[in-house]
Write a protein that holds these residues in place. Structure first.
Motif, PDB file in Angstrom:
ATOM      1  N   UNK A   1      -8.907  -3.240   5.012  1.00  0.00           N
ATOM      2  CA  UNK A   1      -7.734  -3.805   4.338  1.00  0.00           C
ATOM      3  C   UNK A   1      -7.073  -4.872   5.224  1.00  0.00           C
ATOM      4  N   UNK A   2      -6.114  -5.594   4.630  1.00  0.00           N
ATOM      5  CA  UNK A   2      -5.349  -6.556   5.438  1.00  0.00           C
ATOM      6  C   UNK A   2      -4.504  -5.789   6.451  1.00  0.00           C
ATOM      7  N   UNK A   3      -4.403  -6.335   7.663  1.00  0.00           N
ATOM      8  CA  UNK A   3      -3.641  -5.675   8.717  1.00  0.00           C
ATOM      9  C   UNK A   3      -3.248  -6.698   9.763  1.00  0.00           C
TER      10      UNK A   3
ATOM     11  N   UNK B   1       1.165   3.180  17.603  1.00  0.00           N
ATOM     12  CA  UNK B   1       1.691   3.671  16.331  1.00  0.00           C
ATOM     13  C   UNK B   1       0.993   2.933  15.188  1.00  0.00           C
ATOM     14  N   UNK B   2       0.677   3.645  14.098  1.00  0.00           N
ATOM     15  CA  UNK B   2       0.063   3.052  12.907  1.00  0.00           C
ATOM     16  C   UNK B   2       1.049   3.178  11.750  1.00  0.00           C
ATOM     17  N   UNK B   3       1.311   2.058  11.086  1.00  0.00           N
ATOM     18  CA  UNK B   3       2.267   2.040   9.973  1.00  0.00           C
ATOM     19  C   UNK B   3       1.558   1.491   8.736  1.00  0.00           C
ATOM     20  N   UNK B   4       1.670   2.207   7.615  1.00  0.00           N
ATOM     21  CA  UNK B   4       1.069   1.758   6.352  1.00  0.00           C
ATOM     22  C   UNK B   4       2.152   1.145   5.469  1.00  0.00           C
ATOM     23  N   UNK B   5       1.857  -0.023   4.925  1.00  0.00           N
ATOM     24  CA  UNK B   5       2.788  -0.744   4.056  1.00  0.00           C
ATOM     25  C   UNK B   5       2.050  -1.127   2.778  1.00  0.00           C
ATOM     26  N   UNK B   6       2.646  -0.830   1.630  1.00  0.00           N
ATOM     27  CA  UNK B   6       1.957  -1.071   0.357  1.00  0.00           C
ATOM     28  C   UNK B   6       1.685  -2.551   0.112  1.00  0.00           C
ATOM     29  N   UNK B   7       2.633  -3.421   0.480  1.00  0.00           N
ATOM     30  CA  UNK B   7       2.453  -4.856   0.239  1.00  0.00           C
ATOM     31  C   UNK B   7       3.109  -5.666   1.343  1.00  0.00           C
ATOM     32  N   UNK B   8       2.319  -6.516   2.010  1.00  0.00           N
ATOM     33  CA  UNK B   8       2.855  -7.390   3.057  1.00  0.00           C
ATOM     34  C   UNK B   8       3.664  -8.537   2.437  1.00  0.00           C
ATOM     35  N   UNK B   9       4.639  -9.018   3.174  1.00  0.00           N
ATOM     36  CA  UNK B   9       5.331 -10.252   2.816  1.00  0.00           C
ATOM     37  C   UNK B   9       4.374 -11.422   3.064  1.00  0.00           C
TER      38      UNK B   9
ATOM     39  N   UNK C   1       1.948  -1.915  18.020  1.00  0.00           N
ATOM     40  CA  UNK C   1       1.845  -1.159  16.771  1.00  0.00           C
ATOM     41  C   UNK C   1       0.855  -1.841  15.834  1.00  0.00           C
ATOM     42  N   UNK C   2       0.316  -1.075  14.918  1.00  0.00           N
ATOM     43  CA  UNK C   2      -0.639  -1.576  13.923  1.00  0.00           C
ATOM     44  C   UNK C   2      -0.053  -1.390  12.530  1.00  0.00           C
ATOM     45  N   UNK C   3      -0.041  -2.461  11.736  1.00  0.00           N
ATOM     46  CA  UNK C   3       0.457  -2.395  10.361  1.00  0.00           C
ATOM     47  C   UNK C   3      -0.710  -2.661   9.407  1.00  0.00           C
ATOM     48  N   UNK C   4      -0.920  -1.751   8.454  1.00  0.00           N
ATOM     49  CA  UNK C   4      -2.043  -1.838   7.519  1.00  0.00           C
ATOM     50  C   UNK C   4      -1.506  -1.884   6.094  1.00  0.00           C
ATOM     51  N   UNK C   5      -2.064  -2.794   5.296  1.00  0.00           N
ATOM     52  CA  UNK C   5      -1.618  -2.949   3.907  1.00  0.00           C
ATOM     53  C   UNK C   5      -2.391  -1.989   2.995  1.00  0.00           C
TER      54      UNK C   5
END
Length: 368
Positions: A291-293, A341-349, A308-312
């Motif tokens: 996925x996008x990250x 830390x890993x953070x999941x976000x439904x939709x990136x800006x 930190x890691x952010x995953x869409x």
């Protein structure tokens, strides 16, 4: 200045065709008006640019993408845009007759320069909506095309329809690079910006002979490079810019014509005294994340900055556990490069051009 150029260089090339029709400069103005009034939204943008290109001014106003800072409008000399087109033709060895496909939006420099190349060099240019899979409804072969990495990823099954493809607007992941190995299409990753009239360097990512070392970017004719005190790239390209351009791109300089891109200086993370380059880490992580990250940092009492890691994608404990284990098993990652830390976000800006807007994504999801 344009008035010092040969008028034939400025006029629409006699071999230029748009959607299978020949157009003189005067005819092209009529078409441009029609596209603005009656065309689809993407065609309206093409029409607006054509009217700007064909007016009496010696410059064009262009918006930057906003991916590395606040979007701004700058003036590019038409003379410089013509020089850029000529340099692309020479670097990529594009001979006439040349068929090309425009599948990028014409409100940004990449799309505008595809039009300029066709008009100046006498190409046969077709345009399709700038969607994720632009080759989906295409049934002819093209000599040349430009895409974003996202479009390339969605066009792999039909990539045989393009002989030479340039990819820009974002880094090409390791996985995507692997997927284009062994195919006949020559795929190039480009380096450039709005201020340089699109790309000033490129590198072939799927050469016939596999190379174990990183393939460097090679600059275009009459472009030279050096470093500043931050190890950031300075570009001297008199044919496309009146001034030297000091970038925020950290690079490894190999020669005055070749470099390896490492990442953005303004993205560098200092975690416990160790400098981390998000783009390098993301390249390594792209092997295991579909996925996008992106990676970023937040303040930390002991480390100063914590990676930190952010995953869409939607959150689930199972997904988080599996990803954490995959990261621990990734041998190419240094221990300092493993996200804390890993953070999941439904939709990136996103920016207006569809790129991930890192700062806004962080602000909206972490700073509130």
């Amino acid at each position: 200045m344009l008035e010092e150029l040969n008028i034939e260089t400025v006029e629409t090339h006699r071999d230029f065709k748009l959607n299978k029709h020949y157009y003189s400069s005067q005819d092209l103005k009529v078409v441009a008006y029609s596209l603005v009034k009656e065309g689809e939204p993407y065609e309206e943008k093409v029409g607006n640019f054509l009217l700007d290109w064909l007016d009496e001014k010696d410059y064009v106003e262009v918006s930057t993408s906003g991916s590395t800072g606040k979007p701004k409008v700058i003036k590019l000399k038409k003379e410089h845009m013509i020089n850029s087109a000529l340099a692309s033709q020479k670097f990529f060895k594009l001979q006439n007759p040349c068929t090309a496909l425009l599948c990028l939006p014409a409100d940004y420099i990449a799309g505008k320069m595809m039009l300029v190349r066709a008009i100046v060099l006498g190409w046969e240019l077709d345009m399709v909506p700038p969607k994720a899979n632009p080759l989906d409804q295409v049934y002819k072969r093209y000599d040349f095309c430009a895409m974003t990495p996202f479009q390339l990823d969605n066009s792999l099954a039909r990539l045989h329809l393009v002989k030479k493809l340039i990819v820009g607007g974002g880094a090409i992941s390791v996985n995507l690079s692997k997927l284009v190995q062994g195919i006949k299409t020559k795929v190039y990753e480009t380096y450039g910006m709005t201020e340089t009239c699109s790309h000033i360097a490129a590198r072939r990512i799927n050469p016939k002979k596999q190379k174990k070392t990183t393939i460097p970017f090679k600059t275009f004719p009459k472009v030279t490079i050096k470093l500043d005190h931050r190890d950031c790239l300075i570009i001297k390209a008199p044919n496309v810019s009146d001034e030297e351009l000091v970038t925020n791109d950290v690079v490894e300089l190999l020669t005055y014509k070749k470099f390896i891109w490492r990442g953005r200086y303004d993205n560098v993370i200092n975690s416990g005294g160790v400098k981390l380059y998000p783009e390098e880490i993301e390249t390594k992580l792209s092997k295991i994340i579909g996925h996008r990250f992106f990676v970023a940092s937040v303040e930390d009492d002991s480390l100063g900055e914590k990676l930190i890691l952010l995953v869409e994608r939607e959150f689930s404990e199972e997904t988080k556990t599996n990803l954490s284990q995959a990261i621990k098993s990734l041998k190419t990652l240094d221990r300092f490069e493993r996200p804390k830390q890993i953070i999941f976000i439904e939709k990136f800006e996103e920016t207006d051009s569809g790129k991930i807007h890192r700062l806004n994504t962080l602000d909206q999801n972490l700073m509130n």
